[in-house]
Scaffold this motif. Structure first.
Motif, PDB file in Angstrom:
ATOM      1  N   GLY A 198      -2.101  -1.331  -2.998  1.00 40.65           N
ATOM      2  CA  GLY A 198      -0.712  -1.387  -3.436  1.00 40.65           C
ATOM      3  C   GLY A 198      -0.085  -0.017  -3.412  1.00 40.65           C
ATOM      4  O   GLY A 198      -0.727   0.981  -3.080  1.00 40.65           O
ATOM      5  N   ALA A 241      -2.565  10.211   5.704  1.00 39.79           N
ATOM      6  CA  ALA A 241      -1.431   9.277   5.750  1.00 39.79           C
ATOM      7  C   ALA A 241      -0.074   9.966   5.604  1.00 39.79           C
ATOM      8  O   ALA A 241       0.930   9.466   6.118  1.00 39.79           O
ATOM      9  CB  ALA A 241      -1.581   8.201   4.670  1.00 39.79           C
ATOM     10  N   LYS A 280      -7.469   5.068  -6.742  1.00 44.87           N
ATOM     11  CA  LYS A 280      -6.513   5.908  -7.453  1.00 44.87           C
ATOM     12  C   LYS A 280      -6.608   5.688  -8.969  1.00 44.87           C
ATOM     13  O   LYS A 280      -7.141   4.679  -9.434  1.00 44.87           O
ATOM     14  CB  LYS A 280      -5.084   5.626  -6.972  1.00 44.87           C
ATOM     15  CG  LYS A 280      -4.881   5.732  -5.462  1.00 44.87           C
ATOM     16  CD  LYS A 280      -5.198   7.102  -4.888  1.00 44.87           C
ATOM     17  CE  LYS A 280      -4.435   7.436  -3.629  1.00 44.87           C
ATOM     18  NZ  LYS A 280      -5.224   7.433  -2.380  1.00 44.87           N
ATOM     19  N   ASN A 292       0.849  -1.202   0.000  1.00 43.82           N
ATOM     20  CA  ASN A 292       0.000   0.000   0.000  1.00 43.82           C
ATOM     21  C   ASN A 292       0.880   1.246   0.000  1.00 43.82           C
ATOM     22  O   ASN A 292       2.104   1.151   0.150  1.00 43.82           O
ATOM     23  CB  ASN A 292      -1.014  -0.001   1.165  1.00 43.82           C
ATOM     24  CG  ASN A 292      -0.361   0.012   2.524  1.00 43.82           C
ATOM     25  OD1 ASN A 292       0.370   0.935   2.860  1.00 43.82           O
ATOM     26  ND2 ASN A 292      -0.612  -1.036   3.291  1.00 43.82           N
ATOM     27  N   GLY A 293       0.250   2.392  -0.167  1.00 47.14           N
ATOM     28  CA  GLY A 293       0.997   3.644  -0.267  1.00 47.14           C
ATOM     29  C   GLY A 293       1.471   4.175   1.079  1.00 47.14           C
ATOM     30  O   GLY A 293       2.429   4.950   1.141  1.00 47.14           O
ATOM     31  N   THR A 294       0.805   3.757   2.151  1.00 48.83           N
ATOM     32  CA  THR A 294       1.200   4.227   3.481  1.00 48.83           C
ATOM     33  C   THR A 294       2.494   3.545   3.915  1.00 48.83           C
ATOM     34  O   THR A 294       3.427   4.203   4.396  1.00 48.83           O
ATOM     35  CB  THR A 294       0.063   3.942   4.491  1.00 48.83           C
ATOM     36  OG1 THR A 294      -1.134   4.532   3.986  1.00 48.83           O
ATOM     37  CG2 THR A 294       0.376   4.522   5.852  1.00 48.83           C
ATOM     38  N   SER A 321       0.626   5.531  -4.423  1.00 48.52           N
ATOM     39  CA  SER A 321      -0.400   4.641  -3.876  1.00 48.52           C
ATOM     40  C   SER A 321      -1.159   4.040  -5.043  1.00 48.52           C
ATOM     41  O   SER A 321      -1.543   4.755  -5.974  1.00 48.52           O
ATOM     42  CB  SER A 321      -1.383   5.409  -2.997  1.00 48.52           C
ATOM     43  OG  SER A 321      -2.542   4.605  -2.791  1.00 48.52           O
ATOM     44  N   ALA A 358       1.223  10.046  -4.266  1.00 45.68           N
ATOM     45  CA  ALA A 358       0.027   9.195  -4.388  1.00 45.68           C
ATOM     46  C   ALA A 358      -0.927   9.673  -5.482  1.00 45.68           C
ATOM     47  O   ALA A 358      -1.666   8.876  -6.051  1.00 45.68           O
ATOM     48  CB  ALA A 358      -0.707   9.112  -3.055  1.00 45.68           C
ATOM     49  N   HIS A 359      -0.898  10.984  -5.773  1.00 41.90           N
ATOM     50  CA  HIS A 359      -1.796  11.524  -6.815  1.00 41.90           C
ATOM     51  C   HIS A 359      -1.062  11.755  -8.129  1.00 41.90           C
ATOM     52  O   HIS A 359      -1.658  12.284  -9.064  1.00 41.90           O
ATOM     53  CB  HIS A 359      -2.362  12.883  -6.376  1.00 41.90           C
ATOM     54  CG  HIS A 359      -3.058  12.860  -5.054  1.00 41.90           C
ATOM     55  ND1 HIS A 359      -3.434  14.002  -4.402  1.00 41.90           N
ATOM     56  CD2 HIS A 359      -3.438  11.821  -4.275  1.00 41.90           C
ATOM     57  CE1 HIS A 359      -4.026  13.688  -3.258  1.00 41.90           C
ATOM     58  NE2 HIS A 359      -4.032  12.367  -3.156  1.00 41.90           N
ATOM     59  N   SER A 386      -3.224  17.510   2.770  1.00 37.89           N
ATOM     60  CA  SER A 386      -2.962  16.235   2.106  1.00 37.89           C
ATOM     61  C   SER A 386      -3.869  15.203   2.756  1.00 37.89           C
ATOM     62  O   SER A 386      -4.569  15.496   3.730  1.00 37.89           O
ATOM     63  CB  SER A 386      -1.496  15.833   2.313  1.00 37.89           C
ATOM     64  OG  SER A 386      -1.194  14.626   1.616  1.00 37.89           O
ATOM     65  N   PHE A 387      -3.841  13.998   2.215  1.00 36.63           N
ATOM     66  CA  PHE A 387      -4.508  12.887   2.894  1.00 36.63           C
ATOM     67  C   PHE A 387      -3.768  12.633   4.212  1.00 36.63           C
ATOM     68  O   PHE A 387      -2.555  12.822   4.289  1.00 36.63           O
ATOM     69  CB  PHE A 387      -4.482  11.643   1.999  1.00 36.63           C
ATOM     70  CG  PHE A 387      -5.194  10.459   2.579  1.00 36.63           C
ATOM     71  CD1 PHE A 387      -6.537  10.523   2.912  1.00 36.63           C
ATOM     72  CD2 PHE A 387      -4.514   9.272   2.801  1.00 36.63           C
ATOM     73  CE1 PHE A 387      -7.187   9.427   3.450  1.00 36.63           C
ATOM     74  CE2 PHE A 387      -5.157   8.169   3.329  1.00 36.63           C
ATOM     75  CZ  PHE A 387      -6.498   8.252   3.655  1.00 36.63           C
ATOM     76  N   ASP A 427       5.271  12.529  -1.380  1.00 35.75           N
ATOM     77  CA  ASP A 427       4.117  11.637  -1.427  1.00 35.75           C
ATOM     78  C   ASP A 427       3.476  11.902  -2.793  1.00 35.75           C
ATOM     79  O   ASP A 427       2.818  12.916  -3.001  1.00 35.75           O
ATOM     80  CB  ASP A 427       3.161  11.972  -0.274  1.00 35.75           C
ATOM     81  CG  ASP A 427       1.931  11.080  -0.256  1.00 35.75           C
ATOM     82  OD1 ASP A 427       1.637  10.453  -1.290  1.00 35.75           O
ATOM     83  OD2 ASP A 427       1.256  11.029   0.793  1.00 35.75           O
TER      84      ASP A 427
HETATM   85  C1  LIG Z   1      -4.209   7.392  -0.955  1.00 32.00           C
HETATM   86  C2  LIG Z   1      -3.148   8.232  -0.338  1.00 32.00           C
HETATM   87  C3  LIG Z   1      -2.195   7.699   0.544  1.00 32.00           C
HETATM   88  C4  LIG Z   1      -2.300   6.329   1.138  1.00 32.00           C
HETATM   89  O1  LIG Z   1      -2.204   5.314   0.250  1.00 32.00           O
HETATM   90  P1  LIG Z   1      -2.788   3.860   0.623  1.00 32.00           P
HETATM   91  O2  LIG Z   1      -2.388   3.042  -0.561  1.00 32.00           O
HETATM   92  O3  LIG Z   1      -4.271   3.991   0.772  1.00 32.00           O
HETATM   93  O4  LIG Z   1      -2.128   3.422   1.877  1.00 32.00           O
HETATM   94  C5  LIG Z   1      -1.153   8.509   0.980  1.00 32.00           C
HETATM   95  N1  LIG Z   1      -1.083   9.797   0.603  1.00 32.00           N
HETATM   96  C6  LIG Z   1      -1.986  10.366  -0.206  1.00 32.00           C
HETATM   97  C7  LIG Z   1      -1.820  11.794  -0.588  1.00 32.00           C
HETATM   98  C8  LIG Z   1      -3.072   9.608  -0.684  1.00 32.00           C
HETATM   99  O5  LIG Z   1      -3.993  10.189  -1.459  1.00 32.00           O
END
Ligand SMILES: *Cc1c(COP(=O)(O)O)cnc(C)c1O
Length: 373
Positions: A188, A83, A181, A56-58, A176, A154-155, A80-81, A152
């Motif tokens: 993942g 995480a 996503k 996962n992304g975390t 992420s 993730a986006h 941000s999210f 990060d």
């Molecule tokens: C979705 C997201 C994460 C976490 O990713 P996971 O795969 O859900 O653990 C972290 N940072 C940002 C900015 C996200 O949008």
């Protein structure tokens, strides 16, 4: 209900073929052939040196901090999210917030320096909604103040800046691949670095520190991706150009129609975006709540990404109030955007937003759908 996003599912027959291969091999996880294949294809597609897939992304963020040996505190974004910050705190690294730029909505280089303290070891930025951070200026600050940089991302899948993947900036960038996503592997994520030694460390950290059957080199965790997830990723990667194209068209339609009624995120210069989200900023929270409730009444479910501003979280106190982030987080709403979003549904979103935002303006004229394609 039209939700803010809809999980993209690739071709089911292709997925079944991959699953049959997994059954035939009996190899379900621990860096199997599909994980290796996906890592190779992502390296090539993104144009980066190392891609290490994670579950996962975390955990990708947590492993990144470990690999870089971060401790003390890190200057990070409050918008941000959760995480991005919670992963730091979880690893015993105190997040210190630096306010965002009111235009790009990313951590502001103007504010970073004044937030650095004696135990600060890193800057952790988020390319929020896929808009690249001020990477050149952040790099300059980090070099001068001897700090590591983690993004990060993730986006930021497929986002480019200055002619290359934005994931090439920073010591490490993370992704992420959660089902919500733009590109996903059900659950993942990935760690991106251009440093060979760092990549080796990341591999070890993701697999309990196991070097080989007889050797363990330091503490590690289980952050491995499984073969079924990799199969999903391989299917979706085949469709990525189509996914990006459809998102760009939907985003373009929103921007054209809504640009006069709401505030929009200012794209970073020299960047190619992925339209992973379509955030609008309303005038104030009252207007946001009215718009959301009108959308809900019309069968549309937008989301308040990102609310609340992370500097307000109880478990991260004490923190100085980050006013630009707080103001923005009270006003931002993400509208539905995903491949397959029907034109008439998008028109309903647009008409509803305009109706709520045009008090005292000329009434909204719905366009002729046939000519709007
Ligand atoms: C979705 C997201 C994460 C976490 O990713 P996971 O795969 O859900 O653990 C972290 N940072 C940002 C900015 C996200 O949008």
């Amino acid at each position: 209900m039209i939700n803010v996003t809809k999980t993209y599912l690739g071709d089911i027959d292709k997925f079944k073929t991959y699953v049959e291969g997994i059954y035939a091999r009996g190899w379900l996880t621990n860096h199997g052939p599909l994980v290796c294949q996906l890592e190779e294809r992502l390296k090539e597609y993104l144009g980066v040196r190392h891609v290490i897939l994670t579950n996962n992304g975390t955990l990708a963020l947590q492993v990144a901090y470990r690999a870089l040996g971060l401790n003390g505190s890190a200057v990070t974004t409050p918008f941000s999210f959760v995480a991005t910050s919670s992963s730091l705190q979880w690893e015993g690294i105190r997040p210190i917030f630096a306010d965002i730029d009111a235009q790009t909505w990313n951590i502001s280089p103007e504010h970073i320096e004044s937030r650095i303290v004696s135990d600060t070891t890193a800057i952790v930025g988020t390319h929020v909604f896929g808009n690249p951070c001020a990477v050149e200026r952040i790099e300059e600050i980090a070099r001068r103040r001897n700090l590591k940089v983690v993004y990060d991302g993730a986006h930021a899948f497929a986002v480019r800046h200055a002619g290359q993947s934005v994931l090439n900036w920073g010591d490490i960038s993370t992704l992420s691949f959660h089902a919500t996503k733009l590109f996903h592997t059900i659950e993942g994520g990935a760690i991106i670095t251009n440093d060979d030694e760092l990549a080796r460390k990341v591999h070890l950290l993701c697999n309990f520190g196991i070097v080989d059957v007889d050797k363990i080199d330091g503490i590690g965790i289980n952050a491995k991706l499984n073969e079924f997830s990799a199969a999903m990723g391989l299917c979706i990667l085949d469709d990525i150009e189509n996914i990006l194209q459809q998102r760009a068209e939907i985003a373009h339609r929103y921007t054209t129609r809504l640009g006069d009624y709401v505030d929009l995120q200012k794209p970073q210069d020299d960047s190619q975006l992925n339209h992973s989200y379509y955030p609008i900023a309303l005038r104030d929270e009252q207007q946001l709540l009215r718009v959301r409730s009108a959308l809900n009444t019309n069968g549309i479910n937008p989301r308040r990404y990102f609310y609340p501003s992370l500097d307000t979280l109880e478990y991260l106190q004490p923190q100085a109030a980050q006013t630009a982030s707080r103001s923005l987080s009270e006003r931002v709403l993400c509208l539905p955007i995903y491949p397959g979003l029907q034109l008439e549904d998008q028109e309903r979103v647009i008409a509803t937003v305009i109706a709520e935002c045009s008090l005292g303006r000329a009434p909204y004229q719905a366009p002729d759908l046939a000519s709007a394609i």
